[in-house]
Write an enzyme that holds these catalytic residues in place. Structure first.
Site, PDB file in Angstrom:
ATOM      1  N   ARG A   1       0.948  -1.077  -0.283  1.00  0.00           N
ATOM      2  CA  ARG A   1      -0.209   0.319   0.264  1.00  0.00           C
ATOM      3  C   ARG A   1       0.720   0.988   0.063  1.00  0.00           C
ATOM      4  NH1 ARG A   1      -3.103  -3.210  -1.793  1.00  0.00           N
ATOM      5  NH2 ARG A   1      -5.352  -3.501  -1.133  1.00  0.00           N
TER       6      ARG A   1
ATOM      7  N   HIS B   1       1.594  -0.469 -10.349  1.00  0.00           N
ATOM      8  CA  HIS B   1      -0.170  -0.490  -9.590  1.00  0.00           C
ATOM      9  C   HIS B   1      -0.228  -2.206 -10.415  1.00  0.00           C
ATOM     10  CE1 HIS B   1      -2.988  -0.423  -6.034  1.00  0.00           C
ATOM     11  NE2 HIS B   1      -2.920  -1.480  -6.656  1.00  0.00           N
TER      12      HIS B   1
END
Length: 310
Positions: free
Chosen positions: A225, A273
């Site tokens: 994250r 990502h």
């Protein structure tokens, strides 16, 4: 009785998910009607992703569960209108993708592949890297993804230390927990992999003080994250050489702004990502199984603990 399943994960995802969800429902023997819209009081289940079609869950009074397509739930778990059971996505294909990304980049840095592939000076340096057994790796987070990555790296010969907030036991890993355990885990790391969830407790967990605990020149991989690392502290540690390189797949703002210092820093690798993307074919089977379990009165898989935030 036919169950109405509302797909509220965004119009862009519908074409790729619709055939797989229908096939998974058929394979599970579900009597389910898959729709992209319906009156709120007619939806029995909601398939959800952040940025989708629902912000207020209060009108969905018949809904038995909200089934997220994402592993992370930090963008929905704090929604006060969401009183229905919430399940996050834990998918073998998602786990496999994360393992491959982490193992690939650990090996890349361990073997010094950047130095050999991008070598404008044409230096001929035959000095081999150390063996994996001489390169300690620390993984922060021992959930589904952290355990799988740690065991894969241990199978390659790396000594792996895993850290979690509460005590865990994982075969093949040295497991630590708590504040003292975190200091010990960081102190031993030549490669650090961060796979913790995004919670208030983990926000900027990797700050200047904790970066200073790493072995000088350590490499950081963050496919977890974006909030786990203090960006300014990381950039400062890269500039001083305390951190040798950072390979980052997640960021506080995504897409990463074009003027962010990470793009231009010579010791930062940005990936967009991609470490653990949800795949429609396998994720649809998880969704179908949870609906089947709910209808059979069985416990839901991967139900989120609201107090812990994951």
């Amino acid at each position: 009785m036919t169950q109405t399943v509302l797909f509220a994960a965004g119009e862009a995802r519908w074409p790729s998910y619709e055939p797989h969800l229908r096939a998974a429902f058929d394979a599970a023997g579900l009597d389910a009607r898959l729709v992209t819209s319906c009156p709120a009081d007619q939806a029995d289940y909601i398939v959800f992703a952040p940025g989708g079609d629902i912000v207020d869950f209060a009108p969905y009074t018949r809904c038995k569960a909200v089934l997220s397509l994402w592993a992370g739930v930090e963008k929905i778990v704090g929604n006060a209108t969401l009183t229905q059971p919430l399940c996050r996505m834990v998918d073998p294909a998602l786990t496999a993708g994360m393992v491959e990304w982490v193992a690939g980049h650990v090996l890349r840095h361990h073997l010094g592949m950047d130095r050999h592939i991008v070598n404008p000076a044409r230096d001929w340096n035959p000095e081999p890297p150390p063996l994996a057994a001489e390169r300690p790796v620390t993984i922060l987070g021992l959930g589904e993804l952290g355990r799988a990555c740690g065991q894969a790296l241990a199978a390659l010969g790396f000594p792996v230390t895993g850290w979690s907030r509460s005590p865990r036991t994982v075969q093949g890993l040295a497991c630590l927990s708590g504040d003292d355990g975190l200091r010990q885990a960081l102190d031993s790391a030549q490669i650090l992999v961060t796979l913790l969830p995004a919670t208030p407790e983990t926000d900027s967990l990797i700050n200047a003080d904790r970066l200073a605990l790493l072995r000088r020149g350590a490499v950081i991989l963050n496919p977890g994250r974006g909030t786990l690392i203090d960006d300014a502290a990381l950039l400062a540690a890269l500039d001083t050489g305390q951190v040798g390189h950072a390979t980052l797949d997640v960021f506080r703002v995504e897409p990463l702004p074009q003027d962010h210092p990470f793009w231009a820093h010579p010791k930062v690798t940005v990936t967009p990502h991609i470490a653990a993307e949800t795949r429609p074919s396998s994720a649809s089977r998880i969704i179908a199984e949870n609906i089947r379990r709910s209808e059979a009165g069985e416990p839901l898989l991967f139900r989120v603990d609201r107090a812990r935030g994951y």
